[in-house]
Design a protein around this motif. Structure first.
Motif, PDB file in Angstrom:
ATOM      1  N   THR B  33      98.485  30.510   5.169  1.00  0.00           N
ATOM      2  CA  THR B  33      99.669  30.715   4.336  1.00  0.00           C
ATOM      3  C   THR B  33     100.047  29.419   3.624  1.00  0.00           C
ATOM      4  O   THR B  33     100.065  28.355   4.248  1.00  0.00           O
ATOM      5  N   VAL B  34     100.320  29.532   2.339  1.00  0.00           N
ATOM      6  CA  VAL B  34     100.871  28.378   1.615  1.00  0.00           C
ATOM      7  C   VAL B  34     102.288  28.742   1.177  1.00  0.00           C
ATOM      8  O   VAL B  34     102.691  29.905   1.260  1.00  0.00           O
ATOM      9  N   GLY B  35     103.025  27.770   0.705  1.00  0.00           N
ATOM     10  CA  GLY B  35     104.391  28.029   0.252  1.00  0.00           C
ATOM     11  C   GLY B  35     104.419  28.924  -0.976  1.00  0.00           C
ATOM     12  O   GLY B  35     103.476  28.928  -1.773  1.00  0.00           O
ATOM     13  N   HIS B  36     105.493  29.680  -1.141  1.00  0.00           N
ATOM     14  CA  HIS B  36     105.578  30.617  -2.265  1.00  0.00           C
ATOM     15  C   HIS B  36     105.871  29.911  -3.582  1.00  0.00           C
ATOM     16  O   HIS B  36     105.854  30.525  -4.638  1.00  0.00           O
ATOM     17  N   LEU B  37     106.141  28.597  -3.521  1.00  0.00           N
ATOM     18  CA  LEU B  37     106.310  27.827  -4.753  1.00  0.00           C
ATOM     19  C   LEU B  37     105.209  26.771  -4.893  1.00  0.00           C
ATOM     20  O   LEU B  37     105.274  25.911  -5.765  1.00  0.00           O
ATOM     21  N   ASP B  38     104.192  26.864  -4.053  1.00  0.00           N
ATOM     22  CA  ASP B  38     103.054  25.942  -4.125  1.00  0.00           C
ATOM     23  C   ASP B  38     102.330  26.158  -5.462  1.00  0.00           C
ATOM     24  O   ASP B  38     102.039  27.290  -5.830  1.00  0.00           O
ATOM     25  N   PRO B  39     102.043  25.070  -6.183  1.00  0.00           N
ATOM     26  CA  PRO B  39     101.384  25.235  -7.488  1.00  0.00           C
ATOM     27  C   PRO B  39     100.095  26.069  -7.412  1.00  0.00           C
ATOM     28  O   PRO B  39      99.804  26.839  -8.324  1.00  0.00           O
ATOM     29  N   LEU B  40      99.353  25.940  -6.329  1.00  0.00           N
ATOM     30  CA  LEU B  40      98.115  26.717  -6.200  1.00  0.00           C
ATOM     31  C   LEU B  40      98.421  28.207  -6.072  1.00  0.00           C
ATOM     32  O   LEU B  40      97.715  29.053  -6.598  1.00  0.00           O
ATOM     33  N   PHE B  41      99.493  28.501  -5.374  1.00  0.00           N
ATOM     34  CA  PHE B  41      99.872  29.907  -5.191  1.00  0.00           C
ATOM     35  C   PHE B  41     100.358  30.502  -6.515  1.00  0.00           C
ATOM     36  O   PHE B  41     100.041  31.639  -6.868  1.00  0.00           O
ATOM     37  N   ILE B  42     101.097  29.713  -7.247  1.00  0.00           N
ATOM     38  CA  ILE B  42     101.633  30.186  -8.528  1.00  0.00           C
ATOM     39  C   ILE B  42     100.498  30.458  -9.511  1.00  0.00           C
ATOM     40  O   ILE B  42     100.520  31.423 -10.266  1.00  0.00           O
ATOM     41  N   GLN B  43      99.478  29.624  -9.433  1.00  0.00           N
ATOM     42  CA  GLN B  43      98.275  29.840 -10.241  1.00  0.00           C
ATOM     43  C   GLN B  43      97.612  31.169  -9.843  1.00  0.00           C
ATOM     44  O   GLN B  43      97.186  31.952 -10.675  1.00  0.00           O
ATOM     45  N   MET B  44      97.564  31.423  -8.544  1.00  0.00           N
ATOM     46  CA  MET B  44      96.982  32.680  -8.062  1.00  0.00           C
ATOM     47  C   MET B  44      97.813  33.866  -8.547  1.00  0.00           C
ATOM     48  O   MET B  44      97.276  34.918  -8.913  1.00  0.00           O
ATOM     49  N   MET B  45      99.120  33.694  -8.563  1.00  0.00           N
ATOM     50  CA  MET B  45      99.974  34.786  -9.037  1.00  0.00           C
ATOM     51  C   MET B  45      99.735  35.069 -10.515  1.00  0.00           C
ATOM     52  O   MET B  45      99.798  36.225 -10.949  1.00  0.00           O
ATOM     53  N   ASP B  46      99.461  34.030 -11.289  1.00  0.00           N
ATOM     54  CA  ASP B  46      99.125  34.252 -12.697  1.00  0.00           C
ATOM     55  C   ASP B  46      97.856  35.096 -12.805  1.00  0.00           C
ATOM     56  O   ASP B  46      97.736  35.947 -13.678  1.00  0.00           O
ATOM     57  N   GLU B  47      96.923  34.845 -11.888  1.00  0.00           N
ATOM     58  CA  GLU B  47      95.688  35.636 -11.897  1.00  0.00           C
ATOM     59  C   GLU B  47      95.970  37.084 -11.483  1.00  0.00           C
ATOM     60  O   GLU B  47      95.398  38.019 -12.032  1.00  0.00           O
ATOM     61  N   VAL B  48      96.854  37.244 -10.494  1.00  0.00           N
ATOM     62  CA  VAL B  48      97.226  38.607 -10.079  1.00  0.00           C
ATOM     63  C   VAL B  48      97.781  39.370 -11.283  1.00  0.00           C
ATOM     64  O   VAL B  48      97.442  40.533 -11.527  1.00  0.00           O
ATOM     65  N   LYS B  49      98.593  38.695 -12.050  1.00  0.00           N
ATOM     66  CA  LYS B  49      99.195  39.305 -13.236  1.00  0.00           C
ATOM     67  C   LYS B  49      98.109  39.741 -14.238  1.00  0.00           C
ATOM     68  O   LYS B  49      98.096  40.879 -14.702  1.00  0.00           O
ATOM     69  N   GLN B  50      97.190  38.824 -14.513  1.00  0.00           N
ATOM     70  CA  GLN B  50      96.093  39.129 -15.435  1.00  0.00           C
ATOM     71  C   GLN B  50      95.272  40.315 -14.949  1.00  0.00           C
ATOM     72  O   GLN B  50      94.898  41.196 -15.705  1.00  0.00           O
ATOM     73  N   LEU B  51      94.981  40.291 -13.638  1.00  0.00           N
ATOM     74  CA  LEU B  51      94.152  41.350 -13.057  1.00  0.00           C
ATOM     75  C   LEU B  51      94.901  42.684 -13.062  1.00  0.00           C
ATOM     76  O   LEU B  51      94.299  43.746 -13.265  1.00  0.00           O
ATOM     77  N   LEU B  52      96.200  42.628 -12.844  1.00  0.00           N
ATOM     78  CA  LEU B  52      96.994  43.871 -12.894  1.00  0.00           C
ATOM     79  C   LEU B  52      97.066  44.395 -14.327  1.00  0.00           C
ATOM     80  O   LEU B  52      97.043  45.614 -14.550  1.00  0.00           O
ATOM     81  N   GLN B  53      97.155  43.484 -15.279  1.00  0.00           N
ATOM     82  CA  GLN B  53      97.161  43.933 -16.680  1.00  0.00           C
ATOM     83  C   GLN B  53      95.876  44.703 -16.983  1.00  0.00           C
ATOM     84  O   GLN B  53      95.896  45.737 -17.651  1.00  0.00           O
ATOM     85  N   TYR B  54      94.779  44.206 -16.455  1.00  0.00           N
ATOM     86  CA  TYR B  54      93.511  44.907 -16.639  1.00  0.00           C
ATOM     87  C   TYR B  54      93.547  46.277 -15.960  1.00  0.00           C
ATOM     88  O   TYR B  54      93.193  47.301 -16.556  1.00  0.00           O
ATOM     89  N   ALA B  55      94.000  46.311 -14.718  1.00  0.00           N
ATOM     90  CA  ALA B  55      94.024  47.579 -13.971  1.00  0.00           C
ATOM     91  C   ALA B  55      94.909  48.611 -14.666  1.00  0.00           C
ATOM     92  O   ALA B  55      94.578  49.795 -14.733  1.00  0.00           O
ATOM     93  N   PHE B  56      96.046  48.152 -15.194  1.00  0.00           N
ATOM     94  CA  PHE B  56      96.975  49.057 -15.888  1.00  0.00           C
ATOM     95  C   PHE B  56      96.554  49.284 -17.347  1.00  0.00           C
ATOM     96  O   PHE B  56      97.172  50.069 -18.039  1.00  0.00           O
ATOM     97  N   GLN B  57      95.580  48.500 -17.830  1.00  0.00           N
ATOM     98  CA  GLN B  57      95.192  48.555 -19.240  1.00  0.00           C
ATOM     99  C   GLN B  57      96.401  48.294 -20.140  1.00  0.00           C
ATOM    100  O   GLN B  57      96.792  49.141 -20.967  1.00  0.00           O
ATOM    101  N   THR B  58      96.960  47.135 -19.952  1.00  0.00           N
ATOM    102  CA  THR B  58      98.150  46.791 -20.733  1.00  0.00           C
ATOM    103  C   THR B  58      98.181  45.309 -21.055  1.00  0.00           C
ATOM    104  O   THR B  58      97.596  44.503 -20.327  1.00  0.00           O
TER     105      THR B  58
END
Lengths: 373, 373
Positions: B33-58
């Motif tokens: 577990t890393v902190g929820h404001l850890d820069p590495l985690f925030i970078q991962m969240m940006d990827e989650v967003k990109q990947l979700l955009q693909y899944a939703f086709q949006t």
């Protein structure tokens, strides 16, 4: 689009939470997922309930984990207990008192705010005056352990005051549960919520809550439905209740509950009193180390939380730079100041599995090295 | 109190969700577990967003995972988009349409219900009539893939109808996302929510959502605050937004997001179209197998969901006994009927990682053996 699997470094988490997680809890987390209505899982949930009752020191039948972070547990307490027009005294001595006020208003309640300075405990005299001035008060809401400041308020005395004036209590125990004494039944608290990611040292995402029979009575006597379907505890009861067939409400976060189960077993095995003692002892060492480095505590000793140490950032020190350096070169996370303490204070957490001797040694030495540069 | 660690058996999950989870997703789940404001985690969240955009086709900028199960994602859509007095047409052809109606009412909206039989798709003509009869309709709400019945509704046509009448859409895509075509932008859908534990084959507890610019416009133009603090997306935006500094809203369920990230990488690597095709092909085999055993499908072929197969329980068969036997002797979970289908139908899910040839062979053979006893 090429995105790689995320392989986080092993951080030492000494912020305000999430806290360091024991290896066996992470192990439990990744066990094979079973259905949320699987008899074996339901049996495990009964154990989670029992273990939470122990952690909260309560016999409350309604003692469960809300399937979402502490903020949702907070909201579950407010939206279930408040009916439109209910008067609620909110004690505000940090970020989470203010969040409580927000919750009261959004639930249609009338908030009477009792303010205290950040870093101080809730003033009992002020609360008593407010209760006297507002005899129609339905609920007294306060934060036991303010995560934004590191101050402890006297939950026992506040609970007593509320009872004397016929009010129920809503208590934020997010940072206190398992870190300092919290005795829900003995102190006659009515709705208490916590978080999985503080002194329980479980993964973030769950919010243990407990409701007293009086709280349940108020919920069941509501004239208006709870504004949130997801957090309507009269519906959730059907899923968590030990009696008869479980009814489906929402899909429980199965694996996170495995982790909570395991972290509660660890607490049970250690013993609550021992856990409280450990937090205090590790704090004593941290305190000496920080004072040796010249740090000043924000909170006076008599109301200071052992598990959350808020210290002023020394003059001339670059807040973000130091924290970044600790993170990048030591894999050590300490917490920034929140709200009016942003840029002015650091929050050093020693919570749950994180409250270990070696963590303190590392933290103190790393701070010494980094600040000397 | 002596409570042992929970060691669940390895179940094969062929109910309505949670679905079978790929080993690499469980592995990702238990990374440190890393902190929820850890820069590495925030970078991962940006990827989650990109990947979700693909899944939703949006391309919707507001595409995130709500930190709670699908029911909370549903509520997030309703409480953010509805202001008191807003008229909402709700299509009800199963449990989740009814839950939508509940949400509308609790959010202070006026629900106009368009009913269709359970197991059938939402009738376009009825919806068009309702839109004409209620020109002041603000929102059209419907379920794309009804998890309680296995019926697919025509989200594209419903989206078009709404647009023709100046209404926004709220769409339940809990069971459809990644299992059958869902094209948020092309179909002009406005607020779409899903769940992590269906065709994404991630652990339960997260709810991917996406809001169109029109939906965001309505949220930002609200005259009254969102009744839920936890689900107020204007506050959540500050945490998920890619621009500038992340503001703290609540502690994100860090490890669950690792798992979602990994499951979305798997989807990205396979390709959406391939995932849709795989669900259809595995369904075709399951269909033949079930029909060979004499099962009849509840839903007509043209609107049948490949990933959720609802079949009538044959006369004389003891529902609970058979499901119990499959669970206890084959570690195989199939789903009970929900709502008016309780005791009358089974729901056999082949979702995400669960949509595999070997799962179908096992399921058909096990059913044959158990029902012959």
């Amino acid at each position: 689009m090429t995105i790689q699997s995320f392989n986080p470094p092993r951080r030492i988490l000494m912020g305000p939470g999430p806290s360091d997680i024991a290896p066996q809890v992470l192990q439990a987390l990744s066990r094979p997922t079973v259905g949320h209505l699987d008899p074996l899982f339901i049996q495990m949930m009964d154990e989670v309930k029992q273990l939470l009752q122990y952690a909260f020191q309560t016999d409350n039948d309604f003692t469960i984990a809300v399937s979402a972070p502490g903020s949702a547990g907070m909201e579950a307490c407010f939206v279930n207990l408040i009916e439109p027009g209910d008067k609620v005294i909110v004690c505000r001595n940090g970020v989470f008192g203010e969040r409580m006020r927000e919750n009261v208003i959004r639930a249609g309640g009338i908030a009477v705010v009792v303010d205290d300075n950040w870093g101080e405990a809730v003033c009992l005299d002020k609360v008593e005056s407010a209760l006297k001035a507002h005899p129609d008060t339905k609920i007294l809401a306060f934060v036991h352990a303010e995560t934004s400041t590191g101050a402890r308020s006297d939950a026992e005395a506040l609970g007593k005051l509320a009872k004397q004036h016929g009010a129920l209590t809503i208590v934020d125990a997010v940072t206190s549960l398992a870190g300092i004494p919290l005795k829900v039944d003995e102190w006659q608290l009515d709705a208490v919520y916590s978080g999985s990611q503080k002194c329980l040292s479980c993964v973030p995402g769950l919010s243990p809550v407990t409701f007293s029979p009086l709280a349940i009575e108020k919920i069941l006597a509501r004239r208006s439905p709870v504004q949130s379907w997801f957090l309507d505890q009269s519906l959730v009861l059907g899923y968590w209740s030990g009696k008869g067939k479980r009814s489906y409400h929402h899909t429980a976060p199965v694996n996170s509950l495995y982790a909570l189960h395991e972290s509660l077993i660890m607490l049970n095995n250690e013993g609550l009193e021992n856990a409280w003692k450990r937090h205090q002892e590790v704090h004593n060492k941290l305190k000496l180390g920080l004072e040796d480095l010249g740090f000043e505590f924000v909170v006076k000793a008599d109301v200071r939380l052992p598990q959350l140490n808020t210290v002023f950032i020394p003059q001339g020190i670059d807040d973000a730079k130091i924290r970044g350096h600790l993170l990048n070169h030591y894999n050590l996370e300490i917490g920034a100041g929140l709200g009016s303490f942003a840029g002015k204070a650091w929050r050093i957490g020693i919570m749950g599995y994180g409250a270990r001797n070696e963590n303190v040694s590392l933290c103190v030495k790393a701070l010494e090295e980094v600040m000397a540069q």
